[in-house]
Design a protein around this motif. Structure first.
Motif, PDB file in Angstrom:
ATOM      1  N   GLY A  42      41.786  39.167  35.696  1.00 19.25           N
ATOM      2  CA  GLY A  42      43.025  38.920  34.973  1.00 19.25           C
ATOM      3  C   GLY A  42      44.129  39.740  35.589  1.00 19.25           C
ATOM      4  N   ASN A  43      44.911  40.382  34.759  1.00 23.88           N
ATOM      5  CA  ASN A  43      46.025  41.213  35.224  1.00 23.88           C
ATOM      6  C   ASN A  43      45.490  42.581  35.672  1.00 23.88           C
ATOM      7  N   PHE A  44      44.634  42.557  36.675  1.00 24.35           N
ATOM      8  CA  PHE A  44      43.918  43.750  37.134  1.00 24.35           C
ATOM      9  C   PHE A  44      43.935  43.777  38.649  1.00 24.35           C
ATOM     10  N   ASN A  45      44.428  44.865  39.235  1.00 24.95           N
ATOM     11  CA  ASN A  45      44.501  44.947  40.693  1.00 24.95           C
ATOM     12  C   ASN A  45      43.404  45.810  41.315  1.00 24.95           C
ATOM     13  N   GLY A  46      42.457  46.275  40.508  1.00 24.33           N
ATOM     14  CA  GLY A  46      41.343  47.061  41.030  1.00 24.33           C
ATOM     15  C   GLY A  46      41.596  48.551  41.092  1.00 24.33           C
TER      16      GLY A  46
END
Length: 148
Positions: A84-88
């Motif tokens: 989802g709205n997750f860049n790691g």
């Protein structure tokens, strides 16, 4: 390749370990606050503010512990992932952990795979630790606030 039984065992052991760590930290924080507050020679308002800040600090540390687990599990093979709205990044893991710990759960980041179990256990643990802090603070308010 690891079997689903082994993965479930590893996830369970990791979850139990994390819950034990944060519960011990929380107990230690409340015990130290409980013994330190009566020794403070400040107003009851200052003591209660100090107690609230102590509880918030303990919760923030606990969130970061869960966030670190999310971060490493997301970046390791076979533990699932956050989507989802997750860049790691670690900071995105912290954001996800804060919304999970507080049971706010915006839903903009979703856990897949074995990470789902940690998400559930963090929400339950966070809920219990927050209510433990609320009970502690209520008792401290009764102790230090003047009766009317």
């Amino acid at each position: 390749m690891e079997s689903s039984h082994d993965t479930l065992l590893n996830v369970t052991l990791l979850n139990c370990f994390l819950v034990c760590v944060v519960v011990v930290i929380h107990n230690e924080a409340l015990m130290r606050l409980s013994s330190f507050l009566p020794k403070m020679r400040r107003s009851h308002h200052f003591r209660l503010t100090f107690a609230v800040l102590g509880c918030l600090t303990a919760h923030a540390l606990q969130v970061w512990i869960f966030a670190t687990a999310f971060y490493f599990m997301h970046n390791a093979q076979g533990w699932g992932q956050l989507v989802g709205n997750f860049n790691g990044s670690l900071l995105d893991s912290v954001y996800f952990s804060f919304t999970t710990f507080t049971t706010l759960g915006y839903g903009d980041i979703e856990a897949l795979g074995a990470l789902r179990y940690l998400t559930g256990i963090e929400a339950l643990t966070g809920f219990l630790l927050i209510t433990w802090s609320a009970s502690f603070l209520f008792l401290e308010m009764q102790r230090y606030w003047p009766t009317r």
